[in-house]
Design a protein around this motif. Structure first.
Motif, PDB file in Angstrom:
ATOM      1  N   ASP A 170       0.960  -1.098   0.063  1.00  0.00           N
ATOM      2  CA  ASP A 170      -0.108  -0.002   0.039  1.00  0.00           C
ATOM      3  C   ASP A 170       0.876   1.070  -0.041  1.00  0.00           C
ATOM      4  O   ASP A 170       0.464   2.266  -0.815  1.00  0.00           O
ATOM      5  CB  ASP A 170      -0.847  -0.173   1.218  1.00  0.00           C
ATOM      6  N   SER A 174       0.796   3.791  -3.175  1.00  0.00           N
ATOM      7  CA  SER A 174       0.530   5.347  -2.657  1.00  0.00           C
ATOM      8  C   SER A 174       1.755   6.214  -3.237  1.00  0.00           C
ATOM      9  O   SER A 174       1.592   7.190  -3.920  1.00  0.00           O
ATOM     10  CB  SER A 174       0.232   5.395  -1.331  1.00  0.00           C
ATOM     11  N   TRP A 226      -4.314  -4.429  -4.782  1.00  0.00           N
ATOM     12  CA  TRP A 226      -4.014  -3.110  -4.699  1.00  0.00           C
ATOM     13  C   TRP A 226      -4.059  -2.090  -6.098  1.00  0.00           C
ATOM     14  O   TRP A 226      -4.147  -1.172  -6.306  1.00  0.00           O
ATOM     15  CB  TRP A 226      -2.653  -3.033  -4.305  1.00  0.00           C
ATOM     16  N   LYS A 229      -7.139  -0.617  -6.263  1.00  0.00           N
ATOM     17  CA  LYS A 229      -7.072   0.439  -5.426  1.00  0.00           C
ATOM     18  C   LYS A 229      -6.752   1.723  -6.036  1.00  0.00           C
ATOM     19  O   LYS A 229      -6.911   2.682  -5.679  1.00  0.00           O
ATOM     20  CB  LYS A 229      -6.722   0.278  -4.094  1.00  0.00           C
ATOM     21  N   TYR A 230      -5.727   1.315  -6.730  1.00  0.00           N
ATOM     22  CA  TYR A 230      -4.827   2.394  -7.297  1.00  0.00           C
ATOM     23  C   TYR A 230      -4.453   2.166  -9.051  1.00  0.00           C
ATOM     24  O   TYR A 230      -3.655   1.836  -9.482  1.00  0.00           O
ATOM     25  CB  TYR A 230      -3.295   2.348  -6.909  1.00  0.00           C
TER      26      TYR A 230
END
Length: 295
Positions: A170, A174, A226, A229-230
């Motif tokens: 994460d 990010s 992930w 998510k991104y």
């Protein structure tokens, strides 16, 4: 990312480089920057009061200068300075409890020529409650990062699909998204015992391809959460038959940031660094983020 970026400074050139990196990172996160100075370790058990007052005054002047300089160069970042009378490692660990990220130079004013990573930096990497970034003397141009093949800045993360560390993944996704960078996920692995041919005691090309395809698929499956998510992060996966430290150090040559995990041990208050993380901290060619995780 509402918690501030905390950076330890001691007046050295290395800590100034770390503070510059931290200011840029605080700007990316949209959070305040805290410059933190603690007294250096002094010989003897009783230090004269005038000496302590002089050290405190010198530290305050240094902080004032750095706050002004960084505030001028990073006008969108709120910068403030803090002092503590405790030893640097003790004071930084206490201050890190309210930080979102702790940044330190690989070495401060102590140590000796040829020392790659100082004792305070190692203790922060091993024991801080938040992610820690160790910044080398020359980490590259912060705003541009290091350009990999294809012209994009690159963040590298060490990952093991057999034991995935969500916190490190994460953090890396990010960081790549904030920088507009590509993310390179590196998984080092070794052939299992059953991959060896019973006739020749070596791995055949056919078996090698089969095992490698399985590892690639396992890594792809582990990263799916992930990537969802991104979605703006471009991901490249590298599955390498290498020792993990060697694979990550090779990848660090083209990285703006290298991310690794550190398992927290509730039985050891000071924490510990595994051999891969220890090797990376001493030899990586870029800033290294150490992300604590349980289990």
């Amino acid at each position: 990312m509402s918690h501030p970026v905390l950076v330890g400074v001691d007046g050295s050139e290395r800590s100034a480089t770390a503070a510059d990196w931290a200011a840029w990172e605080a700007g990316l996160r949209g959070v305040p920057l805290r410059l933190f100075h603690a007294f250096p370790s002094l010989p003897g058990t009783a230090v004269p009061r005038p000496a302590l007052d002089q050290l405190r005054h010198m530290g305050a002047r240094m902080l004032e200068h750095m706050v002004t300089d960084l505030g001028d160069r990073y006008p969108d970042v709120e910068v403030r300075g803090e002092q503590a009378d405790d030893a640097p490692a003790t004071a930084l660990l206490a201050a890190a409890r309210t930080a979102g990220l702790l940044v330190v130079g690989t070495r401060g004013t102590g140590g000796f020529d040829g020392l790659a990573v100082g004792s305070v930096a190692l203790r922060m990497a091993a024991a801080a409650p938040c992610p820690v970034v160790l910044v080398p003397q020359r980490p590259g141009a912060f705003g541009e990062g290091i350009r990999a093949e294809g012209g994009a800045a690159q963040v590298v993360v060490g990952f093991d699909a057999h034991r995935p560390v969500g916190e490190a993944a994460d953090f890396a996704f990010s960081a790549a998204e904030a920088r507009g960078a590509r993310l390179r996920v590196v998984q080092a692995w070794a052939f299992p015992a059953e991959a060896v041919s019973p006739r020749t005691l070596v791995v055949t090309e056919e078996d090698r391809a089969t095992w490698e395809d399985q590892e690639v698929l396992r890594l792809s499956d582990a990263l799916r959460v992930w990537q969802a998510k991104y979605p703006r992060v471009t991901v490249r996966t590298d599955v390498m038959v290498l020792q993990p430290a060697e694979a990550l150090l090779n990848a660090s040559r083209e990285a703006a940031l290298l991310v690794v995990g550190r398992r927290t041990d509730p039985q050891a208050a000071e924490g510990r660094l595994g051999p891969v993380t220890h090797a990376v901290l001493h030899h990586a060619c870029c800033p290294v983020a150490v992300v604590p995780h349980a289990g």
